[in-house]
Design a protein around this motif. Sequence first.
Motif, PDB file in Angstrom:
ATOM      1  N   ASN A  23      38.781  31.693  31.469  1.00  0.00           N
ATOM      2  CA  ASN A  23      40.090  32.022  30.832  1.00  0.00           C
ATOM      3  C   ASN A  23      39.861  31.295  29.342  1.00  0.00           C
ATOM      4  O   ASN A  23      40.243  31.867  28.558  1.00  0.00           O
ATOM      5  CB  ASN A  23      41.031  31.411  31.736  1.00  0.00           C
ATOM      6  N   ALA A  24      39.328  29.894  29.350  1.00  0.00           N
ATOM      7  CA  ALA A  24      39.400  29.097  28.293  1.00  0.00           C
ATOM      8  C   ALA A  24      38.602  29.780  27.134  1.00  0.00           C
ATOM      9  O   ALA A  24      39.044  30.062  26.145  1.00  0.00           O
ATOM     10  CB  ALA A  24      39.179  27.690  28.307  1.00  0.00           C
ATOM     11  N   GLY A  25      37.373  30.327  27.637  1.00  0.00           N
ATOM     12  CA  GLY A  25      36.287  31.005  26.731  1.00  0.00           C
ATOM     13  C   GLY A  25      36.626  32.139  26.150  1.00  0.00           C
ATOM     14  O   GLY A  25      36.695  32.399  24.759  1.00  0.00           O
ATOM     15  N   PHE A  26      37.629  32.883  27.024  1.00  0.00           N
ATOM     16  CA  PHE A  26      37.946  34.402  26.423  1.00  0.00           C
ATOM     17  C   PHE A  26      39.075  34.041  25.401  1.00  0.00           C
ATOM     18  O   PHE A  26      39.157  34.720  24.544  1.00  0.00           O
ATOM     19  CB  PHE A  26      38.589  34.880  27.549  1.00  0.00           C
ATOM     20  N   GLY A  77      37.098  43.112  32.848  1.00  0.00           N
ATOM     21  CA  GLY A  77      38.215  43.022  31.699  1.00  0.00           C
ATOM     22  C   GLY A  77      37.669  42.334  30.547  1.00  0.00           C
ATOM     23  O   GLY A  77      37.910  43.035  29.504  1.00  0.00           O
ATOM     24  N   SER A  78      36.767  41.356  30.753  1.00  0.00           N
ATOM     25  CA  SER A  78      36.116  40.789  29.627  1.00  0.00           C
ATOM     26  C   SER A  78      35.140  41.788  28.758  1.00  0.00           C
ATOM     27  O   SER A  78      35.361  41.914  27.464  1.00  0.00           O
ATOM     28  CB  SER A  78      35.288  39.698  30.113  1.00  0.00           C
ATOM     29  N   LEU A  79      34.370  42.609  29.434  1.00  0.00           N
ATOM     30  CA  LEU A  79      33.521  43.568  28.884  1.00  0.00           C
ATOM     31  C   LEU A  79      34.448  44.716  28.213  1.00  0.00           C
ATOM     32  O   LEU A  79      34.121  45.051  27.287  1.00  0.00           O
ATOM     33  CB  LEU A  79      32.513  44.038  30.014  1.00  0.00           C
ATOM     34  N   TYR A 114      44.500  47.168  26.345  1.00  0.00           N
ATOM     35  CA  TYR A 114      45.675  46.695  27.320  1.00  0.00           C
ATOM     36  C   TYR A 114      45.228  46.723  28.761  1.00  0.00           C
ATOM     37  O   TYR A 114      45.636  45.899  29.926  1.00  0.00           O
ATOM     38  CB  TYR A 114      46.958  47.208  27.116  1.00  0.00           C
ATOM     39  N   VAL A 115      44.602  47.700  29.110  1.00  0.00           N
ATOM     40  CA  VAL A 115      44.086  48.060  30.425  1.00  0.00           C
ATOM     41  C   VAL A 115      43.014  47.001  30.704  1.00  0.00           C
ATOM     42  O   VAL A 115      43.165  46.347  32.133  1.00  0.00           O
ATOM     43  CB  VAL A 115      43.217  49.283  30.687  1.00  0.00           C
ATOM     44  N   SER A 116      42.260  46.585  29.766  1.00  0.00           N
ATOM     45  CA  SER A 116      41.293  45.534  30.189  1.00  0.00           C
ATOM     46  C   SER A 116      41.920  44.108  30.245  1.00  0.00           C
ATOM     47  O   SER A 116      41.558  43.199  31.137  1.00  0.00           O
ATOM     48  CB  SER A 116      40.107  45.566  28.949  1.00  0.00           C
ATOM     49  N   TYR A 164      29.527  39.124  27.309  1.00  0.00           N
ATOM     50  CA  TYR A 164      28.475  39.469  28.243  1.00  0.00           C
ATOM     51  C   TYR A 164      28.338  38.258  29.070  1.00  0.00           C
ATOM     52  O   TYR A 164      28.091  38.178  30.337  1.00  0.00           O
ATOM     53  CB  TYR A 164      27.297  39.750  27.610  1.00  0.00           C
ATOM     54  N   ALA A 165      28.427  36.913  28.180  1.00  0.00           N
ATOM     55  CA  ALA A 165      28.261  35.599  28.821  1.00  0.00           C
ATOM     56  C   ALA A 165      29.398  35.310  29.880  1.00  0.00           C
ATOM     57  O   ALA A 165      29.337  35.032  30.963  1.00  0.00           O
ATOM     58  CB  ALA A 165      28.085  34.514  27.845  1.00  0.00           C
TER      59      ALA A 165
END
Length: 458
Positions: free
Chosen positions: A278-281, A340-342, A359-361, A439-440
Motif C-alpha cells: 500500500n505505502a510503496g504503491f 491491480g498494481s501491474l 480505474y479498473v486497476s 513488478y516488485a
Amino acid sequence: MLAVVLAVQFMAVLDVFIVNVAAPTIGTELDASGAALQLVIAGYTITYAVLLITGARLGDRFGHRRVTLVGLCGFTVASLACGLAQSGGELIAFRMVQGAGSALMIPQVLSLIQRHFAGQARLRALGAYSAVIAVGAAAGQVLGGVLVSADLFGTGWRLVFLVNVPVGLALLALGRRELPRDETRGQGRGRPLDLPGLLLLGGAVSLCAVPLVLGQEEGWPLWSWLCLVASAALFVLFCGYESALARRGGAPLIAPRVLALPGIGLAVFRVLAVMAVNAGFLFAMTLHVQAGLGYSALRAGLTFAPIAVVFGAVGLTWRRWPERWQRAMIPAGFVLAAAGSLGTALALRDGAGAGFWLYVSFVAVGAGLALGFSPTLTRALAAVRPEDAADASGLLATVTQLGQFVGVAAFGTLFLNRVEASGASGAYSSADALLVCAYALAGAAALGAVSGLVRRRR
C-alpha cells in the motif's frame, strides 16, 4: 468512548495519507530531495513503529485514558511545529516527534476496544476500527489535495499539518469527558519497561532506514552496506535478548508468548505485506502523477480516491459476504492487489494519463488490500484474551507502521533509482520506473497470497 478513540485513530491515519499527497509540493517549496521526502514520510513511521509497543505498555502501566491524552497533546503540538517548519531538516525532525505522539495514543485504541467490548460487540468494534483506517486513507488523499490546492492564506502544504491542531484540541476536550477513568490498580502496572529491547529495536530500524533512503542518492557507498549489516546484527541481538528476557520471567518488548498465539504469526506477515504494498504503491504513484504527468495536488488526490473508497467499502462489508467466500478472501485479496498494481503501471505506460483501465486497476488494488488487511486483523485480534490485549495490539500496530516504512523505503527507492537510471525525462521516464516498481509490488503481494493459503492453528 468508541467514537472518541476511533476519531483519534482517524486523525493519525489521515495524517499519513494527507502528507503523501502533499509530498511533491513540500519538495518544491522546501527544495527537498527525493530522499528527504522519503524521510518526511518514513521518519514519522519509524518513530511510530519503534515506540508503539512501548506506548501500549505505558498505557497498560499508567492507564489508557492518561496515556491517550498525553499522546494526543504531543501529536497536536508537533503538528503545529510541522506546519511552521522552515526547512526539510526541521520538518523531518518534527515529523518524528509527531510519530512519537501517535505511538503513545494509537495503541490505546485497540487496547480500549479489547478491554471494554466482548463477543459480537468486539467484532463490530474491530470492524469499525478497520473501516476507520480505510476512510482515513480516502479522506487523506482527497483532503490533502484540496488543502494544498486551496493554498489558504498562502499556507500551501502547511495546512495539511495545521489542520490537526483544532481537531486535536477538540479531541482533548472530548477525551477528558468521554474516555473511561483509569483503574487505580491494573494488571500490567507492575511490569517494567523493556528499555534495552527498545534501544536494540530502534537501532536496528534506524540503521536499516538510513541506508535504504539515502543510499540511492549517495550512490550506495560502503557505509550504507555496513549500516545494513549492522542492522541485521542488531535485530538478531534483539531477538536473542527478548527470548532470554522472557525465559527469565521478564516483560520483553515483543513477548514470544504473544507471537505464539493462534493466528498472530500469520497476521504479522500478512499485515506487513499489505502495508508495504500500500505505502510503496501510493508513494510511487504520487510522484508519478504529480512530477511525471504534471497533475495538481487536488487532481492527484481525487485520482487516488477510488482506491481508498473501495478499501473502505470492502472493509465495512466483508463480514456480511457469503460464508463460502470467507476462506478464500485473504489469498484472493493479495492476488487482486498484485493484478491491480501491474494493471495500473500498464495503463500509464508510455506516459499515458488516466483512463478506464486505470480505474479498473484502482478498484482491484483497493479491494485486494482491504481483503488482505481487514479479515486478517479482525480474526487475529478477536481471539486474543484481554490480558494479552496490550501486547497483541501493540505488536500488530507496530507491524502496520513498519510495513509502511518498508514500502516507502524499499519501493520508493526502487522507483527513484529507476527514474535516474533510465536516462529519459518527464512522463516516459516516470512511467518506466513505475512499471519496474509494479513488478516488485506484485511480487510482494504474491508472497502475501501464498501466506493466505496457510490455515491458522486453533
